[in-house]
Design a protein around this motif. Structure first.
Motif, short mmCIF file in Angstrom:
data_model
loop_
_atom_site.label_atom_id
_atom_site.label_comp_id
_atom_site.label_asym_id
_atom_site.label_seq_id
_atom_site.Cartn_x
_atom_site.Cartn_y
_atom_site.Cartn_z
N ARG A 195 -14.31 57.72 60.41
CA ARG A 195 -13.89 58.88 59.61
C ARG A 195 -12.46 59.29 59.94
NH1 ARG A 195 -19.04 60.96 61.29
NH2 ARG A 195 -20.64 60.60 59.68
N GLN A 196 -12.14 59.32 61.24
CA GLN A 196 -10.80 59.71 61.64
C GLN A 196 -9.77 58.67 61.21
OE1 GLN A 196 -9.97 62.83 63.26
NE2 GLN A 196 -8.13 62.07 62.27
N THR A 237 -9.19 59.06 57.53
CA THR A 237 -8.37 60.25 57.27
C THR A 237 -6.91 59.91 57.47
OG1 THR A 237 -10.14 61.74 57.99
CG2 THR A 237 -7.90 62.62 58.00
N THR A 260 -5.71 57.50 54.66
CA THR A 260 -5.45 58.23 53.42
C THR A 260 -4.08 58.88 53.46
OG1 THR A 260 -7.81 58.64 53.07
CG2 THR A 260 -6.26 60.08 51.91
#
Length: 267
Positions: free
Chosen positions: A52-53, A56, A59
């Motif tokens: 997830r990190q 992030t 992105t």
């Protein structure tokens, strides 16, 4: 491999994308190495919290650096999603989704919007992955008597990301690519195949809202939470959103909409 400096800088940026503003003193060659390292970690990392990190951060980097400072990103994605490694495919598709989302709300009339070209370049491969993954999911689910395992969770995650890319690609406008003979029907048939596969046998479907108001409502809420966190339910949600958006886009063409909706709802 990467030197200790590159790895430490990658870890620093992964902790907070905003710190990339602080690293203006970093040379462009080091930034290229950092981008490459983060991209490779997105393909290889299996820990969900770390993934997830990383995504992030990815992105953020795509928003800031693609395509001008990261011209080879699409070719790197293409290589990763054409492997036989499900984690690399999932990681590559997730990065591709971030690229598509950059142009999610951008008009197709703008000359600097590469959405149509990205669709032309990636949708044939995505359609092939969609087809193969559906076959694998259906066969594996039957072999396990409808029980999900970790591998099937990954397979459903791949399907979910494909659906999200498709939804993002068609959100603003029906793509020219899908207007070519037979391509839209091919995608539609793949969606229909997904819906005709029975849900996992261990999936407890919610019965009614009334049940949530009974004395065991706390237990019911817990069950509902578990249900909506199921990877099959998440994939199905995005598949439904895709079909719903297609119906919206085609609703102005009554004849097309009528034949399409009859075909979909009768299956």
């Amino acid at each position: 491999g990467f030197d200790e400096y590159t790895i430490s800088m990658t870890a620093l940026i992964a902790c907070s994308p905003l710190l990339f503003h602080i690293t203006q003193c970093v040379s462009e060659s080091d930034k290229n190495a950092i981008r490459k390292c983060i991209f490779e970690q997105c393909l290889q990392q299996k820990d969900l919290s770390i993934r997830r990190q990383l995504f992030t951060t990815m992105t953020y980097l795509i928003q800031e650096d693609f395509p001008s400072k990261w011209p080879n990103l699409m070719s790197s994605i293409a290589e990763s999603i054409q492997t036989n490694n499900p984690y690399m495919i999932l990681g590559g598709l997730s990065v591709l989704l971030a690229v598509f989302k950059k142009y999610h709300y951008t008009s197709r009339q703008r000359s600097d919007n590469p959405m149509e070209k990205m669709i032309d370049d990636t949708f044939p491969t995505l359609c092939n992955i969609f087809n193969i993954t559906l076959d694998l999911y259906h066969k594996s689910l039957q072999q396990r008597n409808g029980q999900l395992n970790h591998e099937l969770h990954v397979v459903l995650s791949i399907l979910k990301v494909i659906y999200r890319i498709f939804f993002t690609a068609i959100f603003m406008q029906f793509p020219k690519h899908l207007q070519n003979g037979g391509l839209f029907e091919k995608w539609l048939n793949l969606f229909l195949r997904f819906f005709t596969i029975d849900p996992p046998s261990d999936l407890k479907l919610p019965k009614s809202n009334k049940e949530m108001l009974t004395v065991d409502s706390l237990y019911s809420i817990e069950q509902y939470s578990k249900y909506y966190d199921n990877p099959y339910v998440k994939a199905r949600k995005w598949a439904v959103r895709c079909i719903h958006r297609v119906l919206q886009l085609l609703s102005s063409y009554f004849c097309i909409f009528h034949s399409f909706s009859d075909h979909f709802f009768n299956c």
